[in-house]
Design an enzyme around this catalytic site. Structure first.
Site, PDB file in Angstrom:
ATOM      1  N   LYS A 107       0.823  -1.207   0.000  1.00 34.68           N
ATOM      2  CA  LYS A 107       0.000   0.000   0.000  1.00 34.68           C
ATOM      3  C   LYS A 107       0.861   1.263   0.000  1.00 34.68           C
ATOM      4  O   LYS A 107       0.388   2.339  -0.354  1.00 34.68           O
ATOM      5  CB  LYS A 107      -0.923   0.031   1.221  1.00 34.68           C
ATOM      6  CG  LYS A 107      -1.890  -1.130   1.329  1.00 34.68           C
ATOM      7  CD  LYS A 107      -3.245  -0.780   0.780  1.00 34.68           C
ATOM      8  CE  LYS A 107      -4.316  -1.846   0.928  1.00 34.68           C
ATOM      9  NZ  LYS A 107      -3.946  -3.230   1.018  1.00 34.68           N
TER      10      LYS A 107
HETATM   11  C1  LIG Z   1      -4.437  -4.366   0.442  1.00 32.82           C
HETATM   12  C2  LIG Z   1      -3.631  -5.598   0.428  1.00 32.82           C
HETATM   13  C3  LIG Z   1      -3.854  -6.633  -0.502  1.00 32.82           C
HETATM   14  C4  LIG Z   1      -4.967  -6.583  -1.520  1.00 32.82           C
HETATM   15  O1  LIG Z   1      -4.734  -5.647  -2.514  1.00 32.82           O
HETATM   16  P1  LIG Z   1      -5.954  -5.091  -3.404  1.00 32.82           P
HETATM   17  O2  LIG Z   1      -5.382  -4.049  -4.249  1.00 32.82           O
HETATM   18  O3  LIG Z   1      -6.966  -4.588  -2.426  1.00 32.82           O
HETATM   19  O4  LIG Z   1      -6.460  -6.262  -4.180  1.00 32.82           O
HETATM   20  C5  LIG Z   1      -3.029  -7.745  -0.468  1.00 32.82           C
HETATM   21  N1  LIG Z   1      -2.054  -7.864   0.454  1.00 32.82           N
HETATM   22  C6  LIG Z   1      -1.806  -6.898   1.366  1.00 32.82           C
HETATM   23  C7  LIG Z   1      -0.733  -7.105   2.368  1.00 32.82           C
HETATM   24  C8  LIG Z   1      -2.576  -5.733   1.380  1.00 32.82           C
HETATM   25  O5  LIG Z   1      -2.318  -4.786   2.308  1.00 32.82           O
END
Ligand SMILES: *Cc1c(COP(=O)(O)O)cnc(C)c1O
Length: 440
Positions: A107
């Site tokens: 993120k």
């Molecule tokens: C948010 C997140 C995901 C999922 O990603 P999306 O873009 O919502 O599909 C997967 N792994 C981690 C560690 C995340 O923080």
């Protein structure tokens, strides 16, 4: 770059407008009207380019009509300033580690790039802005880190008291300067409701300039296409078909990959690896998109029952299930299967994965057994295993190294303001807060 709303192709805005608005007035999500194909010379020279070079070339291609080269350079070098290593596990089997940013999850790419963009776009505004973020854990700290220390911006994080992990709470509550953590006596849904109510409240809106930094902002999506190109660039033998396995929840990471493919990246298949929240594989199977209440799992950042970027994906592929099926393979995995994958990655390859990356590995294995072939496969590892050490250590029977950054953060004193989930309480908090910070 012009963008349209997924609810109305005639509703067109500029990139700056899309970033500031977040969501279109008609409730749709923004997507580029046309996605440029990157020049052949880019693919020829990419092996010698750094991650930041690649990010710069792609952003320039997309945003040159609105943001100068020099400003793009500053935005990228200030926000995407951490390594993105491709780790080789075996012949044709690689892991792209996306967890080397400040909060140790992928993120950080989207949140930091969006924060830098938003501060750039609003740089001439004299007003102070309050960014409200409701978080169930990871997003809040990534966004707060992105805006950390930026003048003219105050970040207020709302998180549900007692419903985030100890590590997540430390990451949310130990930033000082312009970040304030509000501990809400309620659920994540309460936090989201309070933010929405604040945006709809005329009294608040006339006194304070509010902005949201939600997960569907287009500025969070774009940088998530850069690392697909970078990973491909690192592959030694590019003659084999390339597969990316993407641990998925809201499908933002996957959408970043689909954009990369539209720009000309030769990807054979994307694997959307999901946990028990199996909305996408069900859709590909039945042709029906049926959101459900989310189910709690050990890969909790993917516990999404109504993936918001689905609207973007169907729009990109003209609502055709067949076309999406041609590009995306999707399967769902239980907690037990996830744990077995963590174990297998450790015993077979001596690699310590987190529960999200492990779902990616499980789905890749199934793809390879259903469609045997000689591929270059890349699993996206979205979080550092130390963030889930309680789960991972039990499975591998060994301590997970805690990165220095996280160890420091765990030592700091928690600072939060506890309030009820009652809107009047939140409103009076905002009034006092704005007066304190000289915002009104
Ligand atoms: C948010 C997140 C995901 C999922 O990603 P999306 O873009 O919502 O599909 C997967 N792994 C981690 C560690 C995340 O923080």
């Amino acid at each position: 770059m012009q963008l349209y709303s997924t609810n109305d192709r005639n509703n067109i805005v500029s990139f700056s407008e899309a970033v500031v608005k977040g969501i279109a007035d008609d409730g749709g999500l923004f997507l580029p009207v046309s996605i440029p194909t990157l020049p052949k010379s880019f693919f020829k020279e990419m092996e010698s380019l750094s991650f930041q070079d690649i990010a710069h070339i792609i952003s320039k291609e997309l945003l040159k009509d609105e943001i100068s080269d020099n400003d793009l350079n500053k935005i990228i070098s200030g926000s995407l300033d951490f390594p993105v290593p491709l780790v080789k596990l075996d012949q044709g089997l690689n892991i792209l580690e996306l967890f080397h940013g400040p909060t140790l999850a992928f993120k950080d790419f989207g949140a930091r790039f969006m924060a830098a963009m938003l501060s750039h776009i609003t740089r001439d505004s004299k007003e102070n802005t309050v960014i409200l973020v409701a978080t169930s854990g990871d997003t809040g700290s990534a966004v707060a880190n992105g805006f950390y220390g930026i003048e003219g911006i105050q970040v207020v994080l709302l998180y549900p008291s007692g419903k985030v992990s100890h590590i997540q709470e430390q990451q949310l509550t130990t930033l000082d300067k312009n970040v304030t953590a509000l501990e809400i006596k309620g659920t994540f849904d309460d936090c989201q409701r309070l933010v929405k109510q604040a945006f709809a409240d005329n009294e608040i809106k006339s006194a304070i300039k509010l902005s949201s930094a939600n997960s569907i902002n287009i500025a969070r999506l774009l940088p998530q296409s850069f690392y697909y190109h970078y990973a491909y660039a690192q592959l030694k033998d590019k003659s084999k078909p390339v597969i990316f396995s993407v641990p998925s929840g809201n499908l933002g990471n996957l959408t970043g990959g689909l954009l990369a493919k539209e720009m000309g990246l030769p990807v054979h298949k994307f694997i959307a690896a999901v946990n028990a929240n199996d909305i996408l594989p069900q859709y590909l199977h039945t042709g029906k998109f049926v959101p459900k209440p989310s189910v709690q799992t050990i890969s909790n950042a993917m516990d999404v029952g109504n993936p918001s970027n689905f609207a973007r994906i169907v729009s990109m592929y003209d609502n055709s299930r067949e076309r999406i099926d041609g590009v995306v393979f999707s399967r769902s995995y239980s907690n037990l299967q996830t744990e077995a994958s963590i174990k297998e990655l450790f015993t077979k390859y001596d690699y310590v994965a987190d529960p999200h990356g492990a779902v990616g590995y499980a789905a890749l294995k199934d793809y390879l057994s259903e469609f045997p072939g000689n591929y270059n496969s890349i699993i996206l590892e979205t979080a550092h295993p130390a963030k889930f050490s309680d789960i991972v250590e039990k499975i591998i029977g060994k301590e997970v190294n805690m990165p220095d950054r996280l160890a420091q953060c765990m030592k700091k004193d928690k600072r939060s303001i506890k309030i009820s989930s009652d809107f009047e309480d939140f409103k009076s908090f905002l009034a006092t807060f704005a007066a304190d910070k000289n915002i009104i």
